[in-house]
Design a protein around this motif. Structure first.
Motif, PDB file in Angstrom:
ATOM      1  N   THR A 117       0.814  -1.208   0.000  1.00 31.66           N
ATOM      2  CA  THR A 117       0.000   0.000   0.000  1.00 31.66           C
ATOM      3  C   THR A 117       0.853   1.267   0.000  1.00 31.66           C
ATOM      4  OG1 THR A 117      -1.631   1.277   1.268  1.00 31.66           O
ATOM      5  CG2 THR A 117      -0.188  -0.167   2.531  1.00 31.66           C
ATOM      6  N   ASN A 118       0.354   2.266  -0.731  1.00 33.63           N
ATOM      7  CA  ASN A 118       0.953   3.601  -0.682  1.00 33.63           C
ATOM      8  C   ASN A 118       0.343   4.438   0.440  1.00 33.63           C
ATOM      9  OD1 ASN A 118       2.561   2.994  -2.835  1.00 33.63           O
ATOM     10  ND2 ASN A 118       1.531   4.319  -4.311  1.00 33.63           N
ATOM     11  N   GLY A 119      -0.592   3.859   1.154  1.00 35.72           N
ATOM     12  CA  GLY A 119      -1.220   4.560   2.275  1.00 35.72           C
ATOM     13  C   GLY A 119      -0.227   4.777   3.406  1.00 35.72           C
ATOM     14  N   VAL A 140       2.607  -7.095   5.183  1.00 39.62           N
ATOM     15  CA  VAL A 140       2.004  -5.792   4.898  1.00 39.62           C
ATOM     16  C   VAL A 140       3.148  -4.821   4.636  1.00 39.62           C
ATOM     17  CG1 VAL A 140       0.548  -3.921   5.731  1.00 39.62           C
ATOM     18  CG2 VAL A 140      -0.009  -6.299   6.339  1.00 39.62           C
ATOM     19  N   VAL A 141       3.301  -4.424   3.386  1.00 38.78           N
ATOM     20  CA  VAL A 141       4.398  -3.538   2.985  1.00 38.78           C
ATOM     21  C   VAL A 141       3.816  -2.151   2.735  1.00 38.78           C
ATOM     22  CG1 VAL A 141       6.202  -3.112   1.276  1.00 38.78           C
ATOM     23  CG2 VAL A 141       5.706  -5.458   2.011  1.00 38.78           C
ATOM     24  N   VAL A 153       9.295  -0.296  -8.994  1.00 39.07           N
ATOM     25  CA  VAL A 153       9.495  -1.746  -8.969  1.00 39.07           C
ATOM     26  C   VAL A 153      10.161  -2.203  -7.670  1.00 39.07           C
ATOM     27  CG1 VAL A 153      10.722  -3.656 -10.094  1.00 39.07           C
ATOM     28  CG2 VAL A 153       9.538  -1.965 -11.477  1.00 39.07           C
ATOM     29  N   SER A 154      10.949  -1.331  -7.041  1.00 38.46           N
ATOM     30  CA  SER A 154      11.706  -1.747  -5.857  1.00 38.46           C
ATOM     31  C   SER A 154      10.805  -2.166  -4.699  1.00 38.46           C
ATOM     32  CB  SER A 154      12.661  -0.640  -5.407  1.00 38.46           C
ATOM     33  OG  SER A 154      11.956   0.513  -4.986  1.00 38.46           O
ATOM     34  N   ILE A 155       9.610  -1.563  -4.580  1.00 35.24           N
ATOM     35  CA  ILE A 155       8.720  -1.953  -3.480  1.00 35.24           C
ATOM     36  C   ILE A 155       8.147  -3.349  -3.721  1.00 35.24           C
ATOM     37  CG2 ILE A 155       6.587  -0.884  -4.358  1.00 35.24           C
ATOM     38  CD1 ILE A 155       5.999  -0.047  -1.423  1.00 35.24           C
TER      39      ILE A 155
END
Length: 226
Positions: A117-119, A140-141, A153-155
């Motif tokens: 998530t970008n949250g 959970v990333v 892409v790294s995430i």
């Protein structure tokens, strides 16, 4: 089940994310009747900040500071306080999207689940606890913690490492945002499912592996795949 790993976005994929309702609740606690004009002004700043964040032009701290700068000056409180109050209000009104609980429950034991998530960190953990989802997700990333946001892409590569670097053919990314979730998944070399709530057209040549209109349809599609 075709996929051994299913990675989900959070906002508007697993959870309802009604920004206006959250802001209205937060500002009511300052005795302010936050209206549509206030929201339009907020979004005129906020939307571009999220684009900049996803493109790596600003970090999470800059986003959170800038989006509440106007109200910080008006109310005489810090942007940090306003952000915490906003995220608390969003947690208070958080609900899983229709079909989310059934879908997650049906996948447990058949695939391993994760979230990218970008949250923001402060909200994600509280929501997972309150909705009872916390134990359902192996990883959970959160971009704020990792330092890069989808579609970078790294995430995804970081998440794959946490997963033990599985065969990418066994991994599916599910999300509602073409530019962060789907493009990110495509660039990372995995299958993608676009949760297209509003029947939009694909843009910028971004092509998901498949798309569904809601989580009920996703449930049926996943369980039909061999």
């Amino acid at each position: 089940m075709k996929y051994q790993w299913i990675l989900f976005d959070a906002d508007e994929t697993l959870f309802d994310f009604d920004i206006f309702a959250g802001l209205k609740l937060m500002f009511s606690r300052f005795d302010i009747d936050f209206d549509n004009n206030d929201f339009a002004f907020y979004q005129s700043v906020n939307k571009q900040l999220w684009v900049d964040y996803q493109q790596g032009l600003i970090d999470a701290a800059q986003l959170q500071h800038t989006r509440f700068l106007h109200w910080s000056e008006k109310l005489g409180v810090t942007t940090k306080r306003l952000n915490s109050d906003f995220l608390a209000a969003m947690a208070d009104i958080c609900q899983p999207l229709p079909g989310a609980k059934k879908l997650v429950s049906s996948l447990e034991g058949k695939a391993t689940l994760g979230i990218i998530t970008n949250g923001l960190t402060e909200l994600q953990n509280v929501r997972l606890e309150r909705t009872g989802f916390k134990s359902s997700f192996e990883h959970v990333v959160i971009s704020e913690q990792f330092g890069k946001a989808k579609p970078d892409v790294s995430i995804f590569e970081h998440t794959f490492e946490l997963m033990g670097n599985p065969d990418k053919n066994t991994v599916l990314m599910v999300g509602d945002n073409l530019h962060s979730d789907i493009l990110g998944g495509v660039n990372a070399g995995i299958d993608t499912c676009w949760l297209n709530h509003h029947g939009k057209e694909t843009v910028d040549g971004i092509t998901p592996t498949f798309e569904v209109k809601d989580l009920h349809q996703l449930h049926d599609e996943l369980h039909a795949l061999k």
